[in-house]
Design an enzyme around this catalytic site. Structure first.
Site, PDB file in Angstrom:
ATOM      1  N   ALA A   1       0.817  -1.092   0.026  1.00 25.46           N
ATOM      2  CA  ALA A   1      -0.192   0.010  -0.011  1.00 25.46           C
ATOM      3  C   ALA A   1       1.175   1.150  -0.047  1.00 25.46           C
ATOM      4  CB  ALA A   1      -0.749   0.099   1.209  1.00 25.46           C
TER       5      ALA A   1
ATOM      6  N   GLN B   1       4.481   4.137   3.117  1.00 27.62           N
ATOM      7  CA  GLN B   1       4.498   3.184   2.393  1.00 27.62           C
ATOM      8  C   GLN B   1       4.717   1.785   2.859  1.00 27.62           C
ATOM      9  OE1 GLN B   1       5.518   3.990  -1.843  1.00 27.62           O
ATOM     10  NE2 GLN B   1       6.906   2.301  -1.835  1.00 27.62           N
TER      11      GLN B   1
ATOM     12  N   LYS C   1       6.549  -0.411   7.677  1.00 35.84           N
ATOM     13  CA  LYS C   1       5.847   0.532   7.168  1.00 35.84           C
ATOM     14  C   LYS C   1       7.255   1.816   7.171  1.00 35.84           C
ATOM     15  CE  LYS C   1       2.382   4.169   9.023  1.00 35.84           C
ATOM     16  NZ  LYS C   1       1.123   4.252  10.005  1.00 35.84           N
TER      17      LYS C   1
ATOM     18  N   ASP D   1      -9.172   5.602  12.126  1.00 40.09           N
ATOM     19  CA  ASP D   1      -9.274   5.412  10.900  1.00 40.09           C
ATOM     20  C   ASP D   1      -9.389   4.215  10.224  1.00 40.09           C
ATOM     21  OD1 ASP D   1      -8.831   6.524   8.198  1.00 40.09           O
ATOM     22  OD2 ASP D   1      -6.608   6.302   8.155  1.00 40.09           O
TER      23      ASP D   1
END
Length: 478
Positions: free
Chosen positions: A151, A157, A172, A301
């Site tokens: 992703a 990223q 990450k 989120d």
């Protein structure tokens, strides 16, 4: 606005005319960035607004955005502006999309569609970031790293990898230079907010500078690796009995780099079996209530890309870069609202809602109470299960906005979290009645909190709902 007008707005003499209270001056890079921002706004038709903010010397102005188009058009154009300006502004738009207490639906609805479309970072840059964060070449710390990202978002990223011990992990990695870019963008946003607050009377009551400051705090928190790792560990302990959260590997985590064990799963909205989608919707709703009212922390989120159905059927949560806190005083206020709402006690409900916002000393409590009473009368005519959660939140916020009140800054993440949750639930199971389905979990939460008054009110509401459904089925069978 015509391109020649956009070019005119880029001239340094115009940009430098902007007031700069408390600032020593501009760097050339800042000046260039402001010129770019002005040009983008002008290109999408906001040239007159730019002139009001930056150049008009006649005092306070009005927004003046309806001379050619209606409000819905301006909302869509604003989304185009933010998308073109880049990651910080896309994030700002996503945050503003839930500010229905200060912005009309003609802006919040288009903003809700805003997604960060960013190019992927070249793999060599990813390796350099890992080396900088962990203090050693990436391929010494990891046995292998997949060069194709899982992703890519505006801040980070994600890549799959394996450790020297053979463990499957994901890394990450913050985008190169993202902290500097965000810091510069936030400084410019503060300057522009100052200009708006002083020059446009219609906008000043929204306190643009305070909005930017709060947004900046949340955005910088997302860049804090230590904070994200600590939040992931705490969140993992809160949901351990019903969901998975990848374990953070401390030895492979450092500035700009977070490594966690790989958690296989299917994004919940990619599950195709209708019955399984309904089950997941109820599990997600139950989990959110538990997080919010029992654990005091929630995933702020939880969009479909961050919630999966794990291999054992339980929920799995990714990316704890954005988490919200629900301290005890906020939980108490939520319990008061729930209790008053289920008792349909209008006066108590009005006072409970006022306790959750920044109320002015001169607020007309009688008028506020009348608006709340009107909402309660409307709700009273409908079964609890027919009321959409997002609609209920929007109706309350519209009353708050009408009376020029403000949601407390520390509560904004909760509103955004609820808005995101409602969207996912609707996608999973359009027939789900969230307020009705959540009642058993709300009862358990209030009992655990020893909030006996709200618990008893919720139990009565739950029993009434069961009785109504049973009686309805009996009538149909007869």
């Amino acid at each position: 606005m015509a391109s020649e007008d956009a070019d005119r707005l880029m001239r340094p003499s115009y940009v430098l005319a902007m007031d700069k209270p408390g600032r020593e001056g501009w760097t050339w890079s800042s000046l260039t960035r402001v010129q770019q921002i002005l040009r983008v706004f002008a290109k999408h038709g906001f040239g007159s607004l730019v002139e009001q903010i930056a150049f008009d010397r006649s005092g306070s102005s009005s927004l003046g955005l309806t001379y050619r188009h209606d409000a819905a058009v301006w909302g869509r154009r604003f989304v185009q502006v933010l998308a073109e300006l880049g990651p910080t502004y896309v994030k700002l738009g996503q945050a503003l999309s839930t500010r229905t207490d200060v912005l009309p639906e003609t802006f919040t609805e288009p903003l809700a569609t805003l997604r960060s479309q960013v190019p992927t970072v070249p793999f060599q840059a990813v390796l350099d970031q890992i080396e900088g964060g962990l203090g050693a070449p990436a391929l010494r710390r990891f046995a292998s790293i997949d060069p194709t990202p899982l992703a890519a978002a505006s801040i980070a990223q994600v890549h799959r990898a394996t450790t020297p011990d053979g463990d499957d992990v994901v890394i990450k990695v913050h985008r190169p230079g993202i902290a500097t870019q965000i810091d510069q963008d936030l400084e410019l946003l503060r300057l522009l907010a100052d200009q708006v607050e002083r020059r446009i009377e219609e906008a000043s009551r929204f306190e643009p500078r305070a909005l930017v400051d709060r947004f900046g705090e949340e955005l910088m928190a997302e860049l804090d690796v230590a904070r994200e790792a600590a939040a992931a560990k705490r969140f993992r302990s809160v949901v351990a009995d019903h969901a998975h959260v990848p374990e953070i590997i401390d030895a492979l985590t450092g500035p700009g780099v977070i490594t966690m064990r790989y958690l296989p799963g299917t994004p919940i909205t990619h599950v195709e079996e209708p019955a399984e989608r309904r089950r997941l919707a109820r599990a997600l709703l139950s989990s959110f209530v538990h997080q919010m009212l029992v654990g005091g922390i929630f995933h702020a989120d939880a969009h479909p890309g961050n919630v999966v159905c794990a291999e054992d059927g339980r929920l799995g949560y990714y990316d704890l870069g954005s988490v919200g806190e629900v301290p005890e005083d906020l939980r108490d206020r939520i319990f008061e609202v729930l209790s008053a709402a289920t008792r349909r006690d209008v006066e108590a409900l009005a006072e409970a809602v006022l306790g959750m916002v920044e109320a002015r000393a001169d607020v007309d409590r009688k008028a506020f109470g009348r608006d709340v009473a009107e909402l309660v009368d409307e709700v009273r005519r409908r079964p609890l299960g027919e009321i959409a959660m997002a609609d209920a939140i929007e109706r309350v916020l519209s009353i708050v906005r009408t009376h020029d009140l403000r949601v407390r800054p520390q509560d904004l993440q909760l509103i955004r979290g609820l808005a995101t949750l409602d969207g996912v639930l609707r996608e999973l199971d359009p027939d789900l009645e969230p307020l009705s389905a959540a009642l058993p979990d709300l009862v358990r939460a209030t009992v655990r909190a020893r909030s006996w008054g709200p618990a008893w009110a919720l139990v009565r509401s739950l029993v009434r709902g069961w009785w109504a459904r049973w009686f309805g089925r009996r009538q149909l069978a007869g």
